[in-house]
Write an enzyme that holds these catalytic residues in place. Structure first.
Site, PDB file in Angstrom:
ATOM      1  CE  LYS A  55      -3.652  -2.617   2.190  1.00 50.36           C
ATOM      2  NZ  LYS A  55      -4.163  -3.196   3.435  1.00 50.36           N
ATOM      3  CD  GLN A  99      -2.956  -4.768   6.652  1.00 46.93           C
ATOM      4  OE1 GLN A  99      -2.887  -3.793   5.909  1.00 46.93           O
ATOM      5  NE2 GLN A  99      -3.613  -5.868   6.315  1.00 46.93           N
ATOM      6  CG  ASP A 122     -10.199  -0.874   4.278  1.00 44.71           C
ATOM      7  OD1 ASP A 122     -10.846  -1.056   3.222  1.00 44.71           O
ATOM      8  OD2 ASP A 122      -9.522  -1.767   4.811  1.00 44.71           O
TER       9      ASP A 122
END
Ligand code: NAP
Length: 284
Positions: A55, A99, A122
């Site tokens: 990313k 994450q 996200d």
């Protein structure tokens, strides 16, 4: 390989998304705003470290700044939330990505909820999830959004189709089900307690595999002509779909790698740029 099969190439879709971002990033930088994604990695999981690196590298290539935060394996929930709050308050940060998974002593849900809605690129907060369910403004989770983006890129009709989703996780199976429902598909959601899974998958015009088990979806389960979307990513670059066997039955299919994965990353970049633009317009 059979020639009448459509291989849904995630690299092509990702390139198209990223190409659209280039002028938008240049415009933002011209206005003194460099889009910035903060990534938080807690602990030493090598797969998670790889995902974060991918990313960060993708950001770098497009001129998006990344703020990389790495916290120790024994980080507490309170310490993690404090870090997230600092990033919430930092006006130069436009997106925050924690994450998954975090070490087990951490309350992951509490940490996700600490992310401000407008930086939740996200779609991990409950409010973000709910807004997305109602087709409101929040950013959807990146992988579900990537699946929809691939279908749209290849002009595959969603409305009226029977979509069968295998998996109901909060970041993947559930949100993609709602997104397909919002696009007027008829949706069936399957999970580990589903009975007659094979028979249900056989009803799907669109099959989304989000199970986390390599080659779990068999070719014999796929209806002739179905669209197969493999969100799975297992050790050794193996999807949740038995690709070769499903290819024989499907009319279109995403490979692994080079299917949903690259589009997920491109979607994360897009959400970060969207958020940076929103921040600019909010101060006008
Ligand atoms: P997860 O949280 O482990 O969820 C897996 C889901 O599969 C659960 O809902 C589970 O049901 C269901 N399941 C497990 N065994 C099953 C069975 N025998 N029959 C039917 N359903 C079953 O996984 P996830 O985070 O959603 O990830 C799923 C896959 O997508 C993984 O391969 C992951 O690596 C991949 N992924 C890829 C990307 C990307 O960028 N391409 C991003 C995220 C995830 P229960 O709810 O009943 O337990």
């Amino acid at each position: 390989m059979e020639t009448n099969k459509l291989i849904l190439d995630g690299n092509i879709v990702a390139s198209s998304i990223k190409a659209d971002l280039v002028p938008r990033i240049a415009k933002l930088i011209g206005r003194g705003i460099t889009p910035c994604l903060a990534t938080i990695l807690v602990g030493n999981d090598p797969a998670s470290a790889t995902y974060v690196r991918m990313k960060v590298n993708a950001c770098k290539k497009l001129g998006i700044e990344s703020r990389r935060i790495v916290l120790a394996e024994d980080t507490t929930t309170e310490q993690l939330i404090q870090t997230i709050q600092q990033l919430n308050e930092d006006i130069t940060v436009h997106g925050i990505l924690l994450q998954h998974p975090v070490p087990e002593q951490i309350d992951e849900r509490a940490a996700f909820e600490a992310i401000q809605l407008h930086k939740d690129v996200d779609g991990v907060t409950t409010l973000g999830f709910a807004q997305n369910a109602f087709s409101l403004a929040a950013f959807p989770s990146c992988t579900p959004a990537a699946i929809i983006a691939i279908l749209d890129f290849y002009n595959i009709q969603i409305e009226g189709k029977h979509a069968v989703i295998i998996g109901r996780s909060p970041i993947l199976g559930k949100p993609v089900s709602l997104m397909l429902l919002n696009r007027n598909a008829t949706v069936t959601i399957c999970h580990s307690k589903t009975q007659n899974l094979e028979e249900i998958v056989k009803l799907g015009n669109i099959v989304v595999a989000a199970v986390g088990k390599p080659k779990f979806i068999k070719g014999s389960w796929i209806k002739a002509g179905a669209i197969v979307m493999d969100a799975g990513y297992n050790e050794g670059n193996i999807g949740d779909v038995d690709y070769e066997a499903c290819l024989i039955k499907a009319s279109a299919i995403t490979p692994v790698p080079a299917g949903v994965g690259p589009v997920t990353i491109a979607t994360l970049l897009k959400h970060t740029v969207d958020s940076a633009e929103n921040s600019f317009f909010s101060i006008l």
